[in-house]
Motif scaffolding. Structure first.
Motif, PDB file in Angstrom:
ATOM      1  N   PHE A  87       1.061  39.207 -32.342  1.00 53.10           N
ATOM      2  CA  PHE A  87       1.807  37.993 -32.679  1.00 53.10           C
ATOM      3  C   PHE A  87       3.237  38.341 -33.067  1.00 53.10           C
ATOM      4  O   PHE A  87       4.187  37.700 -32.606  1.00 53.10           O
ATOM      5  N   ASN A  88       3.396  39.360 -33.928  1.00 48.63           N
ATOM      6  CA  ASN A  88       4.743  39.741 -34.349  1.00 48.63           C
ATOM      7  C   ASN A  88       5.589  40.240 -33.182  1.00 48.63           C
ATOM      8  O   ASN A  88       6.795  39.986 -33.122  1.00 48.63           O
ATOM      9  N   LEU A  89       4.959  40.940 -32.245  1.00 44.31           N
ATOM     10  CA  LEU A  89       5.696  41.435 -31.085  1.00 44.31           C
ATOM     11  C   LEU A  89       6.251  40.279 -30.259  1.00 44.31           C
ATOM     12  O   LEU A  89       7.439  40.254 -29.901  1.00 44.31           O
ATOM     13  N   ARG A  90       5.413  39.301 -29.952  1.00 44.56           N
ATOM     14  CA  ARG A  90       5.860  38.182 -29.126  1.00 44.56           C
ATOM     15  C   ARG A  90       6.760  37.232 -29.920  1.00 44.56           C
ATOM     16  O   ARG A  90       7.684  36.634 -29.350  1.00 44.56           O
ATOM     17  N   HIS A  91       6.491  37.093 -31.182  1.00 43.86           N
ATOM     18  CA  HIS A  91       7.370  36.304 -32.053  1.00 43.86           C
ATOM     19  C   HIS A  91       8.769  36.918 -32.049  1.00 43.86           C
ATOM     20  O   HIS A  91       9.782  36.216 -31.906  1.00 43.86           O
TER      21      HIS A  91
END
Length: 456
Positions: free
Chosen positions: A327-331
């Motif tokens: 999630f943090n990567l795509r966010h």
């Protein structure tokens, strides 16, 4: 007068009576004489006033006609050789800007000739700028855009355009106000729809289908009086803190400038949300903006997981090991669009990277004008070279009017602490659902359906 003949007593009576009559006549004569003298003085004063007023009117009329005569003579007379030489020099400068080498216009006014001419035409059409007897709209825009693009000083513009410092300053401020007049056309709040950049990317859709943009803050150097400079001094020096929202196509949708550099980003966001529409940041019910860890997850805003790797550089050569890292990567990948937008903005308008020697209200107007011009260029000239340059991101810990106001969240209503915590928990749960859906899809695509997570 009566005359009585008779004895001496009678005669005396006549004399007394005559004397009394003579005395009364003399008194009346003196009184009339004094009255006539007073009237004569008043008449003389009135005459003197009339003569003075007449003389003043004649002098004014004489001066008026003399000035008209001189003006007509100056109009009829040919310009001096010095004036003609200045006009030729300005015309030659404008010719070299637009017809010199291939990118002379891009370098001088920070936009290509087609976009510049469309901007001049738009200013004339909407009567925001007009040609004067001595300076055209094109020259007014060229002066202002060169100052914004190259942080040029007033004295340098005086030398290049052969204008007085007052003229340069006058038209610089006038163009700033004219640019604010097109803000409503080229900077509109994010629409209540899925951005095309999200819709066409399987890494973002359908997980971020309710995302309408990204928000972040940036700092711009400021010059302020010594009495208030301490309020603007933060960890980046004396700056103004600017809150901005943008869409994935790198267009600003909302800008709030003028806050102190020492102010917290979350505090500025609360100010933007508390303002009544259309001056506040618009958030639709069920929609949200992506924000960094400087903000908090709350209704309308989703921040990354804390304590989990976030920045794109941290994932180089290593794949996500659990749903939160994914999630943090795509966010981070999607939210980096606003970081790139800030980079393009400051790369185009160098005045945002230097201390401006202007009154603070003008410094705020400069920031707003630069963001409007950025949106204008992305709209009319999407192939602009500066828009497509690779920008190093500094990572840290025209459509129709929008009328969906009925779906806008109201942040002006006060809430209790319990209600605020409840709404934040609800949106954290929504973030968890998005992360789980991402992880499930990721494992199906790249891990043969293995949903095992490590270091969660």
């Amino acid at each position: 007068m009566r005359v009585i003949l008779g004895n001496s007593g009678g005669q005396e009576e006549v004399d007394v009576e005559v004397s009394a009559e003579a005395a009364r006549f003399k008194m009346n004569s003196n009184s009339n004489s004094q009255r006539m003298d007073g009237d004569f003085d008043d008449e003389e004063a009135v005459k003197r006033m009339c003569v003075g007023a007449t003389f003043s009117v004649m002098v004014i009329i004489f001066i008026f006609f003399r000035r008209i005569k001189c003006r007509r003579r100056s109009i009829r007379s040919a310009p001096s050789d010095e004036k003609l030489q200045r006009e030729r020099s300005r015309a030659e400068l404008m010719r070299r800007i637009f017809h010199g080498y291939s990118d002379s216009c891009q370098n001088f006014v920070r936009m290509r000739p087609g976009a510049f001419m469309k901007l001049a035409s738009l200013m004339r059409k909407q009567q925001l700028l007009k040609d004067s007897r001595n300076i055209t709209v094109e020259e007014q825009l060229a002066i202002t855009l060169n100052i914004l693009g190259h942080k040029s000083k007033n004295r340098m513009m005086r030398t290049q355009f052969i204008r007085s410092g007052d003229t340069i300053s006058k038209y610089f401020n006038r163009v700033l106000q004219a640019i604010s007049g097109i803000q409503g056309r080229f900077m509109k709040q994010a629409p209540n729809e899925v951005p095309q950049e999200i819709l066409s990317n399987p890494s973002f859709y359908p997980f971020f289908k309710d995302c309408i943009g990204m928000i972040d803050g940036t700092h711009v150097d400021a010059m302020l009086p010594a009495a208030i400079v301490s309020c603007f001094r933060g960890r980046k020096g004396v700056t103004q803190n600017i809150l901005a929202a943008c869409t994935p196509n790198k267009q600003f949708t909302y800008v709030l400038a003028g806050w102190e550099g020492s102010a917290n980003d979350y505090r500025i966001l609360q100010d933007a949300l508390s303002r009544p529409q259309p001056y506040g940041l618009r958030v639709y019910i069920g929609k949200y903006y992506l924000c960094d860890a400087g903000y908090t997850t709350q209704p309308g805003f989703i921040s990354p997981y804390r304590g989990v790797r976030y920045h794109l550089k941290e994932f180089m050569g290593r794949t996500p090991q659990n749903r939160r890292e994914l999630f943090n990567l795509r966010h981070s990948s999607l939210r980096s669009k606003i970081e790139a937008t800030f980079g393009i903005l400051k790369n185009r308008f160098k005045i945002l990277t230097a201390k401006p020697h202007y009154p603070f209200p003008t410094q705020v107007d400069i920031v707003l004008a630069c963001t409007v011009l950025h949106n204008y260029i992305t709209t009319v000239d999407p192939e602009d070279e500066l828009l497509n340059e690779t920008i190093d991101i500094e990572e840290e810990d025209v459509a129709e009017e929008i009328s969906e106001d009925t779906n806008v969240m109201d942040f002006t209503q006060s809430q209790t602490v319990r209600e605020q915590n409840s709404s934040k928990d609800e949106w954290r749960s929504r973030r968890d659902e998005i992360a789980l859906d991402m992880w499930t899809d990721y494992c199906r695509r790249y891990r043969h359906g293995d949903t095992h997570e490590s270091a969660l």
